[in-house]
Design a protein around this motif. Structure first.
Motif, PDB file in Angstrom:
ATOM      1  N   ILE A 356       4.396  -5.669  -8.211  1.00 34.41           N
ATOM      2  CA  ILE A 356       3.873  -4.454  -7.603  1.00 34.41           C
ATOM      3  C   ILE A 356       2.394  -4.367  -7.947  1.00 34.41           C
ATOM      4  N   GLU A 357       1.541  -4.347  -6.917  1.00 37.44           N
ATOM      5  CA  GLU A 357       0.099  -4.361  -7.114  1.00 37.44           C
ATOM      6  C   GLU A 357      -0.499  -2.963  -7.178  1.00 37.44           C
ATOM      7  N   ASP A 358      -0.014  -2.058  -6.324  1.00 36.90           N
ATOM      8  CA  ASP A 358      -0.646  -0.740  -6.244  1.00 36.90           C
ATOM      9  C   ASP A 358       0.331   0.239  -5.618  1.00 36.90           C
ATOM     10  N   ILE A 359       0.124   1.524  -5.927  1.00 35.26           N
ATOM     11  CA  ILE A 359       0.897   2.592  -5.293  1.00 35.26           C
ATOM     12  C   ILE A 359      -0.068   3.705  -4.913  1.00 35.26           C
ATOM     13  N   ARG A 360       0.302   4.443  -3.886  1.00 40.73           N
ATOM     14  CA  ARG A 360      -0.455   5.639  -3.529  1.00 40.73           C
ATOM     15  C   ARG A 360       0.519   6.712  -3.037  1.00 40.73           C
ATOM     16  N   PHE A 361       0.171   7.941  -3.333  1.00 39.03           N
ATOM     17  CA  PHE A 361       1.045   9.057  -3.003  1.00 39.03           C
ATOM     18  C   PHE A 361       0.636   9.654  -1.662  1.00 39.03           C
ATOM     19  N   GLU A 362       1.612   9.802  -0.794  1.00 40.21           N
ATOM     20  CA  GLU A 362       1.404  10.443   0.486  1.00 40.21           C
ATOM     21  C   GLU A 362       2.430  11.555   0.663  1.00 40.21           C
ATOM     22  N   GLU A 363       2.284  12.306   1.731  1.00 36.00           N
ATOM     23  CA  GLU A 363       3.157  13.459   1.951  1.00 36.00           C
ATOM     24  C   GLU A 363       4.620  13.046   2.082  1.00 36.00           C
ATOM     25  N   GLN A 364       4.868  11.887   2.687  1.00 32.54           N
ATOM     26  CA  GLN A 364       6.251  11.450   2.894  1.00 32.54           C
ATOM     27  C   GLN A 364       6.851  10.770   1.672  1.00 32.54           C
ATOM     28  N   GLY A 365       6.023  10.343   0.723  1.00 31.91           N
ATOM     29  CA  GLY A 365       6.556   9.649  -0.438  1.00 31.91           C
ATOM     30  C   GLY A 365       5.514   8.764  -1.101  1.00 31.91           C
ATOM     31  N   ILE A 366       5.973   7.641  -1.635  1.00 23.67           N
ATOM     32  CA  ILE A 366       5.115   6.732  -2.386  1.00 23.67           C
ATOM     33  C   ILE A 366       4.996   5.417  -1.623  1.00 23.67           C
ATOM     34  N   VAL A 367       3.788   5.071  -1.253  1.00 15.46           N
ATOM     35  CA  VAL A 367       3.535   3.795  -0.580  1.00 15.46           C
ATOM     36  C   VAL A 367       3.331   2.723  -1.652  1.00 15.46           C
ATOM     37  N   THR A 368       4.165   1.709  -1.594  1.00 12.05           N
ATOM     38  CA  THR A 368       4.137   0.640  -2.589  1.00 12.05           C
ATOM     39  C   THR A 368       3.591  -0.630  -1.960  1.00 12.05           C
ATOM     40  N   GLU A 369       2.572  -1.189  -2.590  1.00 13.09           N
ATOM     41  CA  GLU A 369       2.008  -2.459  -2.139  1.00 13.09           C
ATOM     42  C   GLU A 369       2.327  -3.532  -3.174  1.00 13.09           C
ATOM     43  N   GLY A 370       2.797  -4.670  -2.691  1.00 12.83           N
ATOM     44  CA  GLY A 370       3.176  -5.719  -3.633  1.00 12.83           C
ATOM     45  C   GLY A 370       2.967  -7.106  -3.062  1.00 12.83           C
ATOM     46  N   LEU A 371       3.250  -8.094  -3.907  1.00  8.85           N
ATOM     47  CA  LEU A 371       3.128  -9.500  -3.530  1.00  8.85           C
ATOM     48  C   LEU A 371       4.400 -10.233  -3.922  1.00  8.85           C
ATOM     49  N   ILE A 372       4.823 -11.138  -3.039  1.00  7.42           N
ATOM     50  CA  ILE A 372       5.919 -12.052  -3.355  1.00  7.42           C
ATOM     51  C   ILE A 372       5.319 -13.450  -3.500  1.00  7.42           C
ATOM     52  N   PHE A 373       5.529 -14.041  -4.675  1.00  4.72           N
ATOM     53  CA  PHE A 373       5.049 -15.403  -4.934  1.00  4.72           C
ATOM     54  C   PHE A 373       6.227 -16.354  -4.697  1.00  4.72           C
ATOM     55  N   ALA A 374       6.157 -17.107  -3.609  1.00  7.32           N
ATOM     56  CA  ALA A 374       7.254 -18.001  -3.229  1.00  7.32           C
ATOM     57  C   ALA A 374       6.863 -19.453  -3.485  1.00  7.32           C
ATOM     58  N   ARG A 375       7.737 -20.169  -4.185  1.00 11.00           N
ATOM     59  CA  ARG A 375       7.549 -21.602  -4.438  1.00 11.00           C
ATOM     60  C   ARG A 375       8.580 -22.365  -3.595  1.00 11.00           C
ATOM     61  N   VAL A 376       8.081 -23.209  -2.727  1.00  9.36           N
ATOM     62  CA  VAL A 376       8.930 -23.894  -1.747  1.00  9.36           C
ATOM     63  C   VAL A 376       8.993 -25.377  -2.084  1.00  9.36           C
ATOM     64  N   LEU A 377      10.198 -25.888  -2.251  1.00 11.07           N
ATOM     65  CA  LEU A 377      10.437 -27.323  -2.441  1.00 11.07           C
ATOM     66  C   LEU A 377      11.012 -27.855  -1.129  1.00 11.07           C
ATOM     67  N   TYR A 378      10.388 -28.896  -0.594  1.00 14.27           N
ATOM     68  CA  TYR A 378      10.803 -29.332   0.742  1.00 14.27           C
ATOM     69  C   TYR A 378      10.689 -30.848   0.883  1.00 14.27           C
ATOM     70  N   VAL A 379      11.332 -31.336   1.952  1.00 17.74           N
ATOM     71  CA  VAL A 379      11.247 -32.754   2.318  1.00 17.74           C
ATOM     72  C   VAL A 379      10.156 -32.894   3.363  1.00 17.74           C
ATOM     73  N   ALA A 380       9.204 -33.816   3.103  1.00 23.27           N
ATOM     74  CA  ALA A 380       8.079 -34.032   4.013  1.00 23.27           C
ATOM     75  C   ALA A 380       8.210 -35.403   4.676  1.00 23.27           C
ATOM     76  N   GLY A 381       7.561 -35.528   5.799  1.00 24.61           N
ATOM     77  CA  GLY A 381       7.574 -36.813   6.507  1.00 24.61           C
ATOM     78  C   GLY A 381       6.586 -37.789   5.923  1.00 24.61           C
ATOM     79  N   ASP A 382       6.758 -38.102   4.646  1.00 20.72           N
ATOM     80  CA  ASP A 382       5.847 -38.998   3.931  1.00 20.72           C
ATOM     81  C   ASP A 382       6.705 -39.895   3.046  1.00 20.72           C
TER      82      ASP A 382
END
Length: 523
Positions: A356-382
């Protein structure tokens, strides 16, 4: 006069601090492993084993595990792996901390860089961000009455209180066995494994916790077949466990975080003696907090018509839980492979973490900003590097609906990656699909004065004489029955006796008949 008090256990956040440290170490290749030619994937995990709070500082002890999947020049061990565990012990200055406080520490690992120094040594560099929160558990003494109530008028106010019932850490061990399906060759060596914790649900029961969820295991292994030595498989392993917990009650409000701690995967022979079974051992680290909400009648004021009462108060402060919201949001991101020469053929595994990077309060609730760090293992054409990896950072934003949040309210927000997966779409595009869990708990600070002592002294005749025995009164704006009765030496019951249908709120200009109850004290 003796005051009756009730002690309420309250947890209050004292301070928060973020500390950054840099890891710069060398990692030697074990003698049993081939030379390093190219790094395929690396992973780091920090495990906190012990935290000790001292005066104005904290000691953190744990381990930093680094795992590396790499390619070598040897034909028989083209793909290989190694790992090393670095000991961590840090003393961090935290001004205001005391030895009786409770510390919660989480760690974000950033910028893990593995460089090849030579074929037998790698350089490990990483930045660790420690998030430290220090809280104190204290007993708030609330005044609930007086011991001798004769001839004493008391004003009570029913207050919503939050008491912390449970505030501790525990672990739950998970053990499971899985087997390869019939079409897969035997396991010669595990090269890479990934265990992810998914869809965990913890329910509070009487004297115990019910813990349900799923372990997702991915295995990359060297098989016994020479023709196609590198194999992989994955399993979804559901689990249901119960953990004894004497403080647990069904009617409590739980705030429970579950993290995957130390884990290992071991090859085992099946019933025929073939290396086809895999034993999983994992430790779930539980951060357990639970609250009880209740109404407590608190003594706000008192007086007597037979004697003077001098009231002494003391300030008290505590926090009340005001809301809790457990939300989940789907995050989908397509990532074009523009500029990459080698074609992405198949995704083997995706793992990641959320921040979770940041939050801000608005009339409807709490806006949450975040990041997902994804590590991908894959088969390549090499043909030279058939297995490759990449890391993608996926931003997301989500509105957590909350009715109202005050400027002085405090919010605890934690993110959890419930699920993540990757797919090849439209030829050479990578699509990441994830479910992010956002857990929000809100607290409101309460500051008030509580009656602490009462001193009794007799009335002087002059004081009693100044109050008329019988009088008429015209209600003013803001008047209450309590204020009028206390000022004119009577009681609310006597006011109702001589004034029909008397109730609150009083109307401005309303006429009342008052009869002093102190008359018997004169002469």
């Amino acid at each position: 006069m003796k005051i009756e008090k009730k002690a309420i256990q309250s947890g209050i956040l004292k301070l928060e601090k973020n500390v950054q440290i840099t890891i710069d170490e060398d990692m030697n290749v074990p003698d049993t492993r081939p030379d390093v030619e190219k790094i395929v994937e690396s992973r780091g995990e920090v495990h906190i084993d012990e935290t000790e709070v001292m005066v104005d500082r904290i000691r953190i002890r744990g381990t930093f595990l680094v795992e590396i999947l790499y390619l070598s020049a040897e034909k028989e061990q083209k793909v290989s792996c190694m790992e090393h565990e670095f000991a961590l012990e840090e003393f961090m200055n935290v001004e205001g901390a005391e030895s009786s406080d409770t510390a919660r520490v989480s760690v974000d690992l950033e910028d893990l860089t593995v460089s090849i120094i030579n074929s037998r040594k790698c350089g490990i560099r990483s930045v660790l961000f420690f998030h430290i929160s220090i809280s104190e558990t204290k007993f708030v003494e609330c005044t609930t009455g007086v011991e001798k109530k004769d001839m004493v008028q008391c004003l009570y106010e029913s207050m919503l209180m939050t008491e912390i019932i449970m505030n501790k850490k525990d672990i739950q061990r998970i053990r499971a066995d899985v087997s390869l399906p019939a079409g897969k060759p035997n396991i010669r060596e595990i090269l890479w494994n990934s265990i992810q914790l998914r869809d965990v649900d913890v329910r509070m029961m009487e004297g115990k916790l019910s813990i349900r969820g799923e372990l997702f295991l991915f295995l990359l292994y060297r098989s016994e077949e020479e023709k196609d030595p590198i194999q992989y498989y994955d399993w979804e392993v559901p689990f249901t466990n119960e953990l004894e917990c004497s403080d647990s009650q069904e009617n409590l409000i739980g705030n429970i975080a579950v993290m995957l701690g130390n884990h290992q995967v071991v090859i085992k022979p099946d019933l025929d003696g073939e290396p086809r079974d895999v034993e999983i051992e994992a430790v779930l680290e539980l951060d357990l907090r639970a609250y009880r909400e209740f109404q407590l009648p608190v003594l706000k004021d008192m007086y007597s018509n037979s004697r003077k009462l001098k009231i002494k108060t003391r300030p008290v402060s505590f926090e009340n839980l005001i809301f809790q919201n457990n939300a989940k949001t789907k995050v989908v991101q397509r990532i074009p492979q523009a500029g990459e020469v080698q074609k992405l053929l198949q995704v083997l595994n995706v793992e990641g973490n959320i921040r979770i990077e940041d939050i801000r309060f608005e009339e409807q609730g709490i806006v949450t900003e975040g990041l997902i760090f994804a590590r991908v293992l894959y088969v390549a054409g090499d043909d030279g590097t058939p297995i490759q990896s990449k890391e993608e950072v996926i931003p997301f934003e989500y509105l957590v609906e909350i009715q109202s949040v005050g400027t002085s309210d405090r919010c605890e927000i934690r993110g959890n990656l419930e699920q993540i997966g990757g797919y090849v779409v439209d030829g050479n595009e990578l699509e990441i699909r994830a479910v992010a869990g956002i857990y929000v708990t809100g607290f409101s600070p309460v500051k008030m004065k509580m009656i602490d002592e009462v001193e009794e002294t007799p009335y002087e005749e002059e004081e009693l004489a100044r109050i008329p025995s019988i009088t008429g009164y015209v209600v003013k704006k803001g008047d209450t029955l309590w204020m009028i009765a206390k000022r004119y030496g009577t009681t609310i019951d006597k006011m109702r006796q001589y004034n029909e249908n008397l109730s609150e709120p009083l109307e401005e200009g309303q006429k009342l008949f008052l009869l002093k109850e102190m008359e018997s004290l004169i002469g």
